[in-house]
Design an enzyme around this catalytic site. Sequence first.
Site, PDB file in Angstrom:
ATOM      1  N   LYS A   2      54.364  50.858  24.036  1.00  0.00           N
ATOM      2  CA  LYS A   2      55.201  49.653  23.932  1.00  0.00           C
ATOM      3  C   LYS A   2      55.099  49.102  22.510  1.00  0.00           C
ATOM      4  O   LYS A   2      54.011  48.750  22.061  1.00  0.00           O
ATOM      5  CB  LYS A   2      54.698  48.624  24.955  1.00  0.00           C
ATOM      6  CG  LYS A   2      55.366  47.265  24.836  1.00  0.00           C
ATOM      7  CD  LYS A   2      54.849  46.289  25.878  1.00  0.00           C
ATOM      8  CE  LYS A   2      55.389  44.891  25.611  1.00  0.00           C
ATOM      9  NZ  LYS A   2      54.780  43.869  26.484  1.00  0.00           N
ATOM     10  N   GLY A  14      39.552  43.218  44.267  1.00  0.00           N
ATOM     11  CA  GLY A  14      39.646  44.509  43.593  1.00  0.00           C
ATOM     12  C   GLY A  14      41.057  44.800  43.106  1.00  0.00           C
ATOM     13  O   GLY A  14      41.547  45.925  43.191  1.00  0.00           O
ATOM     14  N   ILE A  18      44.239  43.165  52.914  1.00  0.00           N
ATOM     15  CA  ILE A  18      44.968  42.157  52.125  1.00  0.00           C
ATOM     16  C   ILE A  18      45.742  42.822  50.986  1.00  0.00           C
ATOM     17  O   ILE A  18      46.870  42.461  50.697  1.00  0.00           O
ATOM     18  CB  ILE A  18      43.991  41.088  51.585  1.00  0.00           C
ATOM     19  CG1 ILE A  18      43.403  40.298  52.749  1.00  0.00           C
ATOM     20  CG2 ILE A  18      44.691  40.147  50.599  1.00  0.00           C
ATOM     21  CD1 ILE A  18      42.334  39.291  52.356  1.00  0.00           C
ATOM     22  N   SER A  23      39.523  43.872  49.977  1.00  0.00           N
ATOM     23  CA  SER A  23      40.028  44.063  51.326  1.00  0.00           C
ATOM     24  C   SER A  23      41.285  44.923  51.290  1.00  0.00           C
ATOM     25  O   SER A  23      42.308  44.516  50.730  1.00  0.00           O
ATOM     26  CB  SER A  23      40.339  42.692  51.935  1.00  0.00           C
ATOM     27  OG  SER A  23      41.232  42.828  52.997  1.00  0.00           O
ATOM     28  N   PRO A  28      58.552  42.225  17.999  1.00  0.00           N
ATOM     29  CA  PRO A  28      57.749  43.441  17.825  1.00  0.00           C
ATOM     30  C   PRO A  28      56.255  43.147  17.740  1.00  0.00           C
ATOM     31  O   PRO A  28      55.848  42.019  17.460  1.00  0.00           O
ATOM     32  CB  PRO A  28      58.231  43.940  16.471  1.00  0.00           C
ATOM     33  CG  PRO A  28      58.563  42.694  15.709  1.00  0.00           C
ATOM     34  CD  PRO A  28      59.025  41.671  16.728  1.00  0.00           C
ATOM     35  N   VAL A  51      51.622  44.357  40.830  1.00  0.00           N
ATOM     36  CA  VAL A  51      52.529  44.396  39.679  1.00  0.00           C
ATOM     37  C   VAL A  51      51.685  44.115  38.429  1.00  0.00           C
ATOM     38  O   VAL A  51      50.516  43.801  38.548  1.00  0.00           O
ATOM     39  CB  VAL A  51      53.677  43.367  39.796  1.00  0.00           C
ATOM     40  CG1 VAL A  51      54.783  43.884  40.661  1.00  0.00           C
ATOM     41  CG2 VAL A  51      53.165  42.033  40.291  1.00  0.00           C
ATOM     42  N   THR A 110      51.184  38.568  29.271  1.00  0.00           N
ATOM     43  CA  THR A 110      49.915  38.004  28.816  1.00  0.00           C
ATOM     44  C   THR A 110      48.817  37.950  29.878  1.00  0.00           C
ATOM     45  O   THR A 110      47.672  37.650  29.542  1.00  0.00           O
ATOM     46  CB  THR A 110      50.150  36.577  28.290  1.00  0.00           C
ATOM     47  OG1 THR A 110      51.046  35.897  29.175  1.00  0.00           O
ATOM     48  CG2 THR A 110      50.721  36.606  26.896  1.00  0.00           C
TER      49      THR A 110
HETATM   50  C1  LIG Z   1      55.937  39.320  39.271  1.00  0.00           C
HETATM   51  C2  LIG Z   1      54.731  39.565  38.434  1.00  0.00           C
HETATM   52  C3  LIG Z   1      54.808  40.415  37.344  1.00  0.00           C
HETATM   53  C4  LIG Z   1      53.704  40.607  36.527  1.00  0.00           C
HETATM   54  N1  LIG Z   1      53.809  41.392  35.413  1.00  0.00           N
HETATM   55  C5  LIG Z   1      52.763  41.464  34.559  1.00  0.00           C
HETATM   56  C6  LIG Z   1      52.846  42.214  33.346  1.00  0.00           C
HETATM   57  O1  LIG Z   1      53.849  42.863  33.054  1.00  0.00           O
HETATM   58  N2  LIG Z   1      51.789  42.211  32.532  1.00  0.00           N
HETATM   59  C7  LIG Z   1      50.635  41.516  32.816  1.00  0.00           C
HETATM   60  O2  LIG Z   1      49.704  41.492  32.011  1.00  0.00           O
HETATM   61  N3  LIG Z   1      50.514  40.867  33.980  1.00  0.00           N
HETATM   62  C8  LIG Z   1      51.534  40.809  34.835  1.00  0.00           C
HETATM   63  N4  LIG Z   1      51.411  40.119  36.004  1.00  0.00           N
HETATM   64  C9  LIG Z   1      50.120  39.574  36.361  1.00  0.00           C
HETATM   65  C10 LIG Z   1      49.254  40.670  36.948  1.00  0.00           C
HETATM   66  O3  LIG Z   1      49.897  41.288  38.043  1.00  0.00           O
HETATM   67  C11 LIG Z   1      47.942  40.073  37.414  1.00  0.00           C
HETATM   68  O4  LIG Z   1      47.389  39.311  36.403  1.00  0.00           O
HETATM   69  C12 LIG Z   1      46.977  41.159  37.759  1.00  0.00           C
HETATM   70  O5  LIG Z   1      47.517  42.054  38.663  1.00  0.00           O
HETATM   71  C13 LIG Z   1      45.702  40.572  38.299  1.00  0.00           C
HETATM   72  O6  LIG Z   1      45.802  40.230  39.627  1.00  0.00           O
HETATM   73  P1  LIG Z   1      44.459  39.848  40.352  1.00  0.00           P
HETATM   74  O7  LIG Z   1      43.540  41.004  40.289  1.00  0.00           O
HETATM   75  O8  LIG Z   1      43.988  38.553  39.817  1.00  0.00           O
HETATM   76  O9  LIG Z   1      44.937  39.562  41.849  1.00  0.00           O
HETATM   77  P2  LIG Z   1      45.352  40.611  43.098  1.00  0.00           P
HETATM   78  O10 LIG Z   1      45.978  41.824  42.517  1.00  0.00           O
HETATM   79  O11 LIG Z   1      46.098  39.777  44.004  1.00  0.00           O
HETATM   80  O12 LIG Z   1      43.951  41.013  43.659  1.00  0.00           O
HETATM   81  C14 LIG Z   1      43.242  40.169  44.525  1.00  0.00           C
HETATM   82  C15 LIG Z   1      42.119  40.942  45.185  1.00  0.00           C
HETATM   83  O13 LIG Z   1      41.373  40.041  45.971  1.00  0.00           O
HETATM   84  C16 LIG Z   1      41.177  40.611  47.254  1.00  0.00           C
HETATM   85  N5  LIG Z   1      41.004  39.554  48.218  1.00  0.00           N
HETATM   86  C17 LIG Z   1      41.732  38.424  48.375  1.00  0.00           C
HETATM   87  N6  LIG Z   1      41.286  37.715  49.421  1.00  0.00           N
HETATM   88  C18 LIG Z   1      40.232  38.403  49.920  1.00  0.00           C
HETATM   89  C19 LIG Z   1      39.356  38.198  51.023  1.00  0.00           C
HETATM   90  N7  LIG Z   1      39.481  37.157  51.827  1.00  0.00           N
HETATM   91  N8  LIG Z   1      38.413  39.127  51.258  1.00  0.00           N
HETATM   92  C20 LIG Z   1      38.263  40.213  50.468  1.00  0.00           C
HETATM   93  N9  LIG Z   1      39.059  40.458  49.421  1.00  0.00           N
HETATM   94  C21 LIG Z   1      40.046  39.557  49.166  1.00  0.00           C
HETATM   95  C22 LIG Z   1      42.420  41.452  47.499  1.00  0.00           C
HETATM   96  O14 LIG Z   1      42.204  42.431  48.472  1.00  0.00           O
HETATM   97  C23 LIG Z   1      42.605  42.049  46.110  1.00  0.00           C
HETATM   98  O15 LIG Z   1      41.772  43.187  45.979  1.00  0.00           O
HETATM   99  C24 LIG Z   1      52.494  39.957  36.852  1.00  0.00           C
HETATM  100  C25 LIG Z   1      52.399  39.155  37.980  1.00  0.00           C
HETATM  101  C26 LIG Z   1      53.503  38.949  38.773  1.00  0.00           C
HETATM  102  C27 LIG Z   1      53.387  38.070  39.988  1.00  0.00           C
END
Ligand SMILES: Cc1cc2nc3c(=O)[nH]c(=O)nc-3n(C[C@H](O)[C@H](O)[C@H](O)COP(=O)(O)OP(=O)(O)OC[C@H]3O[C@@H](n4cnc5c(N)ncnc54)[C@H](O)[C@@H]3O)c2cc1C
Length: 512
Positions: free
Chosen positions: A83, A18, A47, A44, A101, A52, A353
């Site tokens: 932006k 999530g 977790i 979770s 841009p 970010v 991206t």
């Molecule tokens: C330093 C940094 C800067 C960034 N800046 C940008 C930006 O400016 N622009 C942009 O487009 N993107 C950016 N990103 C990327 C962006 O943060 C991610 O693409 C976005 O947040 C998606 O993350 P996610 O949902 O895939 O993973 P997460 O946010 O890590 O979510 C994972 C989910 O899985 C759940 N989960 C994991 N294991 C379990 C388990 N065993 N049981 C139940 N639930 C579980 C967690 O609880 C969580 O809800 C950045 C990333 C980083 C690292």
Amino acid sequence: MTGGRGEGPIKRVVIVGGGTAGWMTAAALARLTAAGVAVTLIESDEIGTVGVGEATIPTLHDFNRLLGIDEDDFVRATQATFKLGIEFVGWGRPDDRYIHPFGRLGRDAVGIKFHNIWLRQTRTAASAREAGRIGDYSIAVQAALRGRFTRPAGDPASVLASLGYAFHFDAGLYAHYLRGLAERSGVTRIEGRIEKVDLEPENGFVTGVVLADGRRIEGELFIDCSGFRSLILGNALDVKFESWQHWLPCDRAIAAPCANPEPPVPYTRATADAAGWRWRIPLQHRMGNGYVYSSAHLEDDAAEARLRATLEGQLAADPRRLRFTAGRRETLWVKNCVAIGLSAGFLEPLESTSIHLIQSGIARLLALFPDRSFAQHEIDEYNRTLRLEYEQVRDFVILHYHATQRDDTPLWRNCRTMSVPDSLAEKLELWRGNARVFRRQDDLFTEDSWVAVLLGQNEMPRGQDPLADALPSDESRDFLAHLRDVIARTAAAMPTQAEFIARHCQAPPLAA
Ligand SMILES: Cc1cc2nc3c(=O)[nH]c(=O)nc-3n(C[C@H](O)[C@H](O)[C@H](O)COP(=O)(O)OP(=O)(O)OC[C@H]3O[C@@H](n4cnc5c(N)ncnc54)[C@H](O)[C@@H]3O)c2cc1C
């Protein structure tokens, strides 16, 4: 009834995770509930999320439209700002700066790409002075430099029609906003930690996931949005990670929000530093900051000290440290599991991206939504397009590191002299000759984006389109002067971003 492969339509979709990826997917798939498909999201609290991801690109408008989101409402709910592009500081030479841009650069004339007309006028010192910088021909650059913003005009004859924009927002608030949309549309949320993924012994399809409290959630289609853990695709299905670290050596980040020292500007700033680069993302209620760096070139404590020393306002939360490797899983859809978000791959946020790649995965999944037979040729099509898309973004990000004149630190020396992927080398060769830029198949970044970064980082081609040479010199000069003037006057007449936000979409103060 068990999950996994079978016959007929899919009736249960399980989204694992999530974060931004999970809730974007849930909000987009929520429409399936009207057709009797149960959509469940498991996350979770223990977790948590990566938390970010604050800067976006203009394709987010398509996603908002798909969900029927009212833009002003979304801006208010996420403390967003507008932006117009990204200012790159110190990427070509340490004292350089330019803006990449959104929207168009200049205007093509008689079938000749605008940048060729501009290049031709820059070949002598005197005409180059007159022609100015390529950014003088972008309404987004001129508005950004003046701190101004308005939405683009519909009238294609107006320079305002060439303005593109995206958003900076608070990632946590964005996920919360999408969760509200998804739950109101019938998505079920389950809180709990997944401890086990069950696979069908004969064919390896996923049948269900088991939570720490013993609950078993079954489904026919699983979307792995579990972040860097890649719980199903990486761990259970053992799909290998393809590392691109040899081209993109940064593998750490520290994020630290601070108070806004002044009214937010309508652009992101990415400042090159000794071992990587620092981002600055202004939101309505605070400024997002971070340092992306290579652990082979800088210790974590030194990176944090550097970030703290460069903050422009008072630190608003404890700095967070993150680790990653650039690259992606070799295949993103395997059997009945599709990985979206960080579980699929990661490219540093230099061109913002990741959220786009999430959105693209969702759009292609909707376009190829399977039934329980999971036709392999459709899965192959998904993987082919997503793989290409990741590689195209990768090339564009590598360009920023490679097209540099910096040789002040080992990181920059390595990047300047490294060999790059063939796909990027071919693009560079075409550019370095007669300034040719071509957008291939679904390439996310437009020709103007490539031109802005190449010229911004002093990659001057040897020549330009011979058709531009055939234009009468005084005609091109007058054309450029007129365009520059119209753009400057239009930008100056826009409201400031602060005025625009106050009028349309001021966010309420956040409760402490
Ligand atoms: C330093 C940094 C800067 C960034 N800046 C940008 C930006 O400016 N622009 C942009 O487009 N993107 C950016 N990103 C990327 C962006 O943060 C991610 O693409 C976005 O947040 C998606 O993350 P996610 O949902 O895939 O993973 P997460 O946010 O890590 O979510 C994972 C989910 O899985 C759940 N989960 C994991 N294991 C379990 C388990 N065993 N049981 C139940 N639930 C579980 C967690 O609880 C969580 O809800 C950045 C990333 C980083 C690292």
